[in-house]
Design an enzyme around this catalytic site. Structure first.
Site, PDB file in Angstrom:
ATOM      1  N   GLY A  91       0.822  -1.193   0.095  1.00 53.61           N
ATOM      2  CA  GLY A  91       0.139   0.005   0.033  1.00 53.61           C
ATOM      3  C   GLY A  91       0.789   1.409   0.041  1.00 53.61           C
ATOM      4  O   GLY A  91       1.303   1.868  -1.041  1.00 53.61           O
ATOM      5  N   SER A 187       4.754  -5.515  -3.642  1.00 50.19           N
ATOM      6  CA  SER A 187       4.638  -3.897  -3.542  1.00 50.19           C
ATOM      7  C   SER A 187       5.125  -3.546  -2.412  1.00 50.19           C
ATOM      8  O   SER A 187       6.439  -3.263  -2.290  1.00 50.19           O
ATOM      9  CB  SER A 187       3.181  -3.688  -3.678  1.00 50.19           C
ATOM     10  N   TYR A 188       4.675  -2.609  -1.540  1.00 58.54           N
ATOM     11  CA  TYR A 188       5.128  -1.568  -0.463  1.00 58.54           C
ATOM     12  C   TYR A 188       5.598  -2.871   0.508  1.00 58.54           C
ATOM     13  O   TYR A 188       6.313  -2.428   1.575  1.00 58.54           O
ATOM     14  CB  TYR A 188       4.256  -0.945   0.054  1.00 58.54           C
ATOM     15  N   ASP A 386       3.645  -5.168 -14.965  1.00 57.16           N
ATOM     16  CA  ASP A 386       3.361  -4.203 -14.096  1.00 57.16           C
ATOM     17  C   ASP A 386       4.174  -2.736 -14.356  1.00 57.16           C
ATOM     18  O   ASP A 386       5.212  -2.626 -14.514  1.00 57.16           O
ATOM     19  CB  ASP A 386       3.625  -4.740 -12.692  1.00 57.16           C
TER      20      ASP A 386
END
Length: 464
Positions: A91, A187-188, A386
């Site tokens: 996120g 991701s994060y 991505d």
């Protein structure tokens, strides 16, 4: 005589049955009271399964009333012998229940109406016990009784709370103490996973037999280094014809990627690229259709990492199904979730957390160096369609570790097709997953499963 033999046979049968019953009963009785309270009998609309599930809350900070929500899906076979794997979504502020559990590596998928579940053929709990954690407090069902916590979350507190969670969770589930333990995410979570691994490593120092038996971690499309990630991201946009030559040059000339803050000129150029040159695409998977339901776009910056968080999902709309399902009172009751009456709706991502993130480490590369020296097994993978944290960003960041190559770049295979490409270094394995977007297991579930199996086994990816 025959009657006596029959009687003896019946007695032996009864003893065997009684022994089996008692042995089985011991397994059930062996659950502690708290484990029994956390046990999921069945979720609404769930197909029958042969594995056990548990979910609930672990308080990580009594003073502030922070409690994190977890969901454990035990391995489908021999769970007592399989490793424990923690999954974290990023996120920052997005739910591991919404993404990891419900559309990536979990055992279930949610149907379009949010009324029932169906099985995921390539669930990672086929080979490991998978523990999903909604982290930090304020994400999904995880909560805090101190409202200011939602406005000043950051990397350091998230890692500390996650470590506290693991220590306390293993007190609740002592059968997982000393078990081989791995951390995974995307991701994060490229920050969360190595940072938590670092906290565990430091915590374990001096302990003769650490209860958290950390063996390694695996992260996908991972935010790694603010400078190199951003340079690699803009290179992906240009090389995949998402932006013009002029915009590409303007970004490189106007954006200072070594700074904690972008200039207005840089912001304006990036905004122009996204709003006028990208077009209506899914930036997390540039070659697949977009979700046409509730397309709300927000540009958000976490420090100087370019993030475009769109609050709609995959299938291309699977995120919407999760929000229907997990807001159902019967589902929350079955999960032992929302027991305190959270004063807001369950959402896949917390916009408040994303917009108010305070501390974000500029580069995770020093942490990689420390943990590689400690001998942890470390794999990094990238879905190659991505554009948010693209393969070029990850390759550019990892290249600055200047690692010695052990196995030269080669194509790996899945189902007779090239599954991606990989290179093995001294201390780290890098792999791409062909045709996968940001959420690799969603777009290429079989390839992601083979990747995970190889990681757990400590073996190189298959060459044929």
């Amino acid at each position: 005589m025959a009657s006596l033999l029959l009687s003896q046979t019946a007695t032996k049968t009864s003893i065997i049955f009684l022994c089996f019953f008692l042995c089985f009963s011991n397994v059930v009785v062996a659950l502690t009271k708290q484990q029994e309270l956390d046990r999921i009998t069945a979720l609404p609309g769930q197909p029958p399964v042969g594995f056990s599930q548990f979910s609930g809350y672990v308080t990580v900070n009594e003073d502030h009333g922070r409690a994190l929500f977890y969901w454990l899906t035990q391995s489908a076979t021999n769970p007592d012998k399989k490793p424990l794997v923690l999954w974290l979504n990023g996120g920052p502020g997005c739910s591991s229940v919404a993404y990891g559990a419900s559309e990536e590596i979990g055992p279930f998928r949610i149907n379009k109406t949010g009324s029932s579940l169906y099985l995921n053929k390539y669930s990672w709990n086929k080979v490991a016990n998978i523990l999903f954690l909604e982290s930090p407090a304020g994400v999904g069902f995880s909560y805090t009784n101190t409202s200011s916590d939602l406005k000043d979350s950051g990397d350091n507190r998230t890692a500390n709370d996650a470590l506290n969670f693991l220590i306390r969770w293993m007190s609740r589930f002592p059968q997982y103490k000393y078990r081989d333990f791995y951390i995974s995410g995307e991701s994060y979570a490229g920050h969360y996973v190595p940072q938590l691994a670092n906290k565990i490593f430091d915590y374990n120092k001096g302990l003769s037999q650490p209860i958290i038996n950390l063996k390694g971690f695996i992260v996908g499309n991972a935010v790694t280094d603010s400078k190199y990630d951003n340079i690699g991201t803009v290179a992906f946009w240009w090389s995949h014809a998402m932006i013009s030559d002029k915009t590409y040059k303007n970004i490189l000339n106007s954006c200072n990627f070594t700074s904690d803050k972008f200039s207005k000129k840089c912001d304006d150029i990036v905004d122009y690229a996204m709003n006028h040159e990208f077009g209506d695409i899914d930036q997390y998977s540039i070659y697949t259709p977009t979700c046409k339901v509730a397309q709300n776009s927000t540009l958000i910056r976490v420090k100087n990492t370019l993030i475009h968080r769109r609050f709609s999902g995959y299938d291309p709309c699977t995120e919407n199904y999760a929000e229907k399902y997990y807001n159902r009172p019967d589902v929350q009751k079955a999960l032992h979730a929302n027991t305190t009456g959270i004063p807001y709706k369950w959402t896949a991502c917390s916009e408040v957390l994303i917009k108010n993130w305070k501390d974000s480490e500029f580069s995770i590369l020093p942490t990689y160096r420390k943990l590689m020296a400690a001998g942890l097994r470390i794999w990094v993978f990238s879905g190659d369609t991505d554009s948010v944290v693209p393969v070029t960003a990850t390759r550019f960041s990892l290249s600055h570790l200047n690692l010695k190559i052990k196995t030269q770049w080669y194509p790996w295979y899945s189902g007779g097709q090239v599954g991606g490409w990989t290179e093995v270094y001294d201390g780290l394995t890098f792999a791409t997953v062909r045709g996968a977007g940001h959420e690799v297991p969603l777009f290429q579930p079989r390839r992601a499963f083979i990747l995970f199996q190889s990681f757990l086994a400590g073996k190189e990816l298959p060459r044929s």
